[in-house]
Design an enzyme around this catalytic site. Sequence first.
Site, PDB file in Angstrom:
ATOM      1  N   HIS A  99       1.057  -1.219  -0.152  1.00 31.09           N
ATOM      2  CA  HIS A  99      -0.097  -0.012   0.129  1.00 31.09           C
ATOM      3  C   HIS A  99       0.941   1.158  -0.113  1.00 31.09           C
ATOM      4  CE1 HIS A  99      -2.488  -2.993   2.413  1.00 31.09           C
ATOM      5  NE2 HIS A  99      -3.419  -2.367   1.816  1.00 31.09           N
ATOM      6  N   ASP A 102       2.047   2.074   3.318  1.00 32.83           N
ATOM      7  CA  ASP A 102       3.268   1.131   4.106  1.00 32.83           C
ATOM      8  C   ASP A 102       4.518   1.550   3.772  1.00 32.83           C
ATOM      9  OD1 ASP A 102       0.767  -0.525   4.507  1.00 32.83           O
ATOM     10  OD2 ASP A 102       1.328  -1.755   2.628  1.00 32.83           O
TER      11      ASP A 102
HETATM   12  C1  XLS Z   1      -7.524  -6.775   4.154  1.00 36.30           C
HETATM   13  C2  XLS Z   1      -7.120  -6.869   2.960  1.00 36.30           C
HETATM   14  C3  XLS Z   1      -6.089  -5.740   2.534  1.00 36.30           C
HETATM   15  C4  XLS Z   1      -5.980  -5.930   0.975  1.00 36.30           C
HETATM   16  C5  XLS Z   1      -4.958  -4.698   0.396  1.00 36.30           C
HETATM   17  O1  XLS Z   1      -8.475  -7.453   4.622  1.00 36.30           O
HETATM   18  O2  XLS Z   1      -6.631  -8.238   2.807  1.00 36.30           O
HETATM   19  O3  XLS Z   1      -4.753  -6.030   3.118  1.00 36.30           O
HETATM   20  O4  XLS Z   1      -5.202  -7.131   0.425  1.00 36.30           O
HETATM   21  O5  XLS Z   1      -5.540  -3.708   0.561  1.00 36.30           O
END
Ligand code: XLS
Length: 439
Positions: A99, A102
């Site tokens: 993300h 991140d």
């Molecule tokens: C959350 C999601 C998230 C996605 C990416 O539950 O898994 O991490 O994979 O935004």
Amino acid sequence: MEFFKNIGKIAYEGKNSTNPLAFKYYNPDEVIDGKTMREHLKFALSWWHTMGGDGTDMFGCGTTDKTWGKCDVTERAMAKVDAAFEIMQKLSIDYFCFHDRDLSPEYGSLAETNAKLDAVTDYIKAKQDETGLKCLWGTAKCFDHPRFMHGAGTSPSADVFAFSAAQIKKALESTVKLGGNGYVFWGGREGYETLLNTNMGLELDNMARLMKMAVEYGRSIGFTGDFYIEPKPKEPTKHQYDFDTATVLGFLRKYGLDKDFKMNIEANHATLAQHTFQHELCVARTNGAFGSIDANQGDPLLGWDTDQFPTNIYDTTMCMYEVIKAGGFTNGGLNFDAKARRGSFTPEDIFYSYIAGMDAFALGFKAAQKLIADGRIDKFIADRYASWNTGIGADIIAGKADMAALEKYALEKGEVTASLSSGRQEMLESIVNNVLFTL
Ligand code: XLS
Ligand code: CA
Ligand code: CA
């Protein structure tokens, strides 16, 4: 600087090894069907869990130090890059997923946030050039900050929609810059808590508007990869619009987005939708919408998104069975959207967790291949549908039979129960066990 001084490159030692810091089944360079295992499995590290997740939960603070030796968040973002590349290289993981936030957190203004993100992606790009490591997909964290409390693309506020578009534009640019083959939309807060305050029709139209703009912009800056929607039925919202693969397919087709979007299927999200992981993969595959996988598992006794490292061989086998049937990964891969348990808090636990997950998928891949080569399951399915190959079945498929013709056929034929044969579920389950336990 080396972060994990006591851990060297993880070697493949084979199934009889008792070394916890060795692969038992994942042999990255083993060639199977003309491709190495690392090419078949396309493992990815998730930047959020591995580099940022410190074990914080609803009931307590973090247990794991993920500061990477830096108090200052800007310096930490750079240190995270070094640590991530060290982990990937030591584990023979070729890809990462991120993300935007991140990689680099939010600062005072969007302009400053973007500039700081650029500095981090410059640094990642340089490390990629040096190491050959790749980006599987990127995404925008449009669910964390309070501005997204009512959603991003589905917010009742047009200002929030505009802000989200700006953030996604930058996340797309970052993904393209890092050579990512995928861009994910996971609708964290794209849903609702109560219909008493919700205009569902407008929210869905707006979500589609945002996705269309993202596709147009992405293609205009040279993004040739896949856009993905990652279905999840709930959490954090009570009802998320991207409930499951079938729901998402309906949405994509309604808005003409199905040419550009595929599915990123997460095991734990399938469970939350009360489906099996294989069900979600099979729905995607049979609709030509299989894209990528978030590899993890939930806990059958807990009703929430635990994001555990996948260790259930039966599930990894049936997952890889679907992947092989789909023709393998193209732009997608196996992203470990998984975190070590809060009690597994030491640096080595990162390695133990990935080794467990990677070995579970390597073994599942081999088992799935063997299941297909064995042929008993495929033959059983083919035989079960044999009535569609000739006679009235072939006529129906060829469009040669209408309701009147079928009525005539049924009247002449009389009772048809005798044309049925056993579904043999138990026998088939024991074939799977037989294949699995003779590997
Ligand atoms: C959350 C999601 C998230 C996605 C990416 O539950 O898994 O991490 O994979 O935004
Ligand atoms: Ca996920
Ligand atoms: Ca999840």
